[in-house]
Design an enzyme around this catalytic site. Structure first.
Site, short mmCIF file in Angstrom:
data_model
loop_
_atom_site.label_atom_id
_atom_site.label_comp_id
_atom_site.label_asym_id
_atom_site.label_seq_id
_atom_site.Cartn_x
_atom_site.Cartn_y
_atom_site.Cartn_z
N THR A 12 -1.78 5.74 1.45
CA THR A 12 -1.90 6.75 0.63
C THR A 12 -2.66 7.93 0.45
O THR A 12 -2.57 8.81 0.37
CB THR A 12 -3.15 5.86 -0.41
OG1 THR A 12 -2.80 5.06 -1.19
CG2 THR A 12 -3.76 7.12 -1.83
N SER A 58 1.91 0.49 2.50
CA SER A 58 1.06 -0.63 3.98
C SER A 58 1.22 -2.23 2.66
O SER A 58 1.76 -3.29 3.48
CB SER A 58 0.16 -0.81 4.45
OG SER A 58 -0.81 -0.82 3.73
N THR A 91 -4.60 1.38 2.71
CA THR A 91 -6.08 0.73 2.61
C THR A 91 -5.06 -0.93 2.16
O THR A 91 -6.07 -1.66 2.41
CB THR A 91 -6.68 0.32 1.27
OG1 THR A 91 -5.67 0.89 0.56
CG2 THR A 91 -6.84 1.80 1.62
N ASP A 92 -4.02 -1.01 2.05
CA ASP A 92 -3.70 -2.96 0.72
C ASP A 92 -3.77 -3.58 2.26
O ASP A 92 -3.53 -4.81 1.30
CB ASP A 92 -2.35 -2.11 0.05
CG ASP A 92 -2.61 -1.29 -0.85
OD1 ASP A 92 -4.03 -1.82 -1.66
OD2 ASP A 92 -1.70 -1.34 -1.72
C1 SIN Z 1 -1.39 1.24 0.90
O1 SIN Z 1 -1.50 0.65 1.31
O2 SIN Z 1 -0.11 2.05 1.84
C2 SIN Z 1 -1.19 2.35 -0.84
C3 SIN Z 1 -2.54 1.56 -0.78
C4 SIN Z 1 -3.76 2.66 -0.42
O3 SIN Z 1 -3.29 3.06 0.90
O4 SIN Z 1 -4.65 2.84 -0.70
#
Ligand code: SIN
Length: 323
Positions: A12, A58, A91-92
């Site tokens: 993100t 991710s 973050t995922d």
């Molecule tokens: C991801 O994990 O690539 C998408 C969600 C995020 O980064 O918050």
């Protein structure tokens, strides 16, 4: 001043959307790492390099991206002129990558993961501040002679072994599963020398070369829950003859790693076929501590997703030829 190298992998933090009033309507992994660096005025003029190692949401993280990332880390960390590395990530699955990196790294230099909950196009994007903090933390740690893997999000620095995502959409989405942060940047700025509130965690030091196998051993995660009768475990074992047959299972148990009796019976059947079983928990904090007489290894403080990575590495080490 030595260089900090920023390795971009997507997420993100590199996401873009078209409607700034609805920040959650966006596509992750769109902007080049160079654009993300350019969006942080505080980084202008600093000795920085950047490299786009991957460009993924991710949720789609996997072995090939980890191979590319660890190869880049091995190359860059070996350079005399590099003080430390920052990795931008989604973050995922950040907690899985952080766990992997801290298991492999020798801890000689800082590796700082960072991410964002809002895309780069959001008016109140958190990515630029997180990236600025991550670079500062990498520099401060290197100046203090500290190395290892940490994650910097929303003004706090978490151990790479303990960090986990605990909120699906809040800006402050991470914690240490019960462990305090290594530093809180909100008031103090980046700590130097004695300013860290906890010691930096020791890395596993398994070595980047462990990632050289083209395909990792298959380890799946199953969960204990009401009516968990082991059907899914038996189904996984039924495919055991396939080329990438099941080698390990992490079970996310209830509470302190307890299991539905029928799921447990199925896990014993899997074990009898040579599948390695580790016990973790579906509870966010605390993990599963080992107890006398445990039949299966307890995953300790790791999340089930981190334990899956750990079991993959454990199986890889078992198949590594002795030197
Ligand atoms: C991801 O994990 O690539 C998408 C969600 C995020 O980064 O918050």
């Amino acid at each position: 001043m030595k260089n900090v190298v920023i390795l971009g992998t997507g997420g993100t933090i590199a996401g873009t959307g078209t409607d700034p009033t609805r920040a959650w309507h966006y596509v992750a992994a769109q902007r080049h790492i160079g654009e993300l660096v350019a969006a942080v005025p505080e980084l202008a003029g600093e000795p920085l390099e950047w490299e786009q190692v991957a460009q993924v949401d991710s949720k789609d993280m996997g072995w090939p991206v980890w191979q590319a990332l660890t190869a880049a880390l091995a190359r860059v960390l070996a350079r005399e002129d590099v003080a430390g590395v920052v990795v931008t990530h989604g973050t995922d699955t950040l907690e899985e990558t952080a766990w992997l990196l801290q298991a492999l790294h020798d801890g000689g230099k800082p590796v700082v993961l960072t991410a964002a909950m809002r895309p780069a196009t959001a008016p109140d994007a958190d990515g630029p501040g997180n990236l600025r903090d991550a670079v500062r933390v990498a520099r401060a740690a290197a100046a203090d002679g500290l190395g290892g893997v940490v994650a910097v999000m929303a003004g706090r620095v978490w151990s790479g072994a303990a960090v986990r995502k605990v909120h699906s959409h809040a800006i402050d989405a991470f914690d240490g599963g019960g462990e305090a942060p290594l530093a809180d940047l909100h008031d103090a700025g980046v700590p130097l020398a004695s300013g860290w509130s906890r010691a930096w965690p020791v890395c596993g030091g398994l070595g980047w070369a462990l990632m050289s196998v083209p395909v990792p051993p298959r380890v799946e995660v199953v969960m204990s829950h009401a009516d968990a009768d082991g059907w899914v475990v038996d189904a996984l074992c039924a495919r055991d003859a396939s080329p990438r047959g099941l080698r390990g299972l992490v079970v996310a148990g209830t509470g302190h790693g307890t299991l539905h009796e029928r799921l447990e019976a199925a896990l014993r059947r899997a074990e009898a076929r040579g599948v390695v079983v580790w016990r973790s928990t579906r509870v966010a904090c605390g993990g599963v501590l080992p107890r006398d007489g445990d039949h299966w290894s307890a995953a300790g403080p790791m999340t089930a997703a981190q334990a899956r990575v750990a079991l993959v590495l454990d199986l890889l080490q078992r198949q590594r030829p002795a030197v």
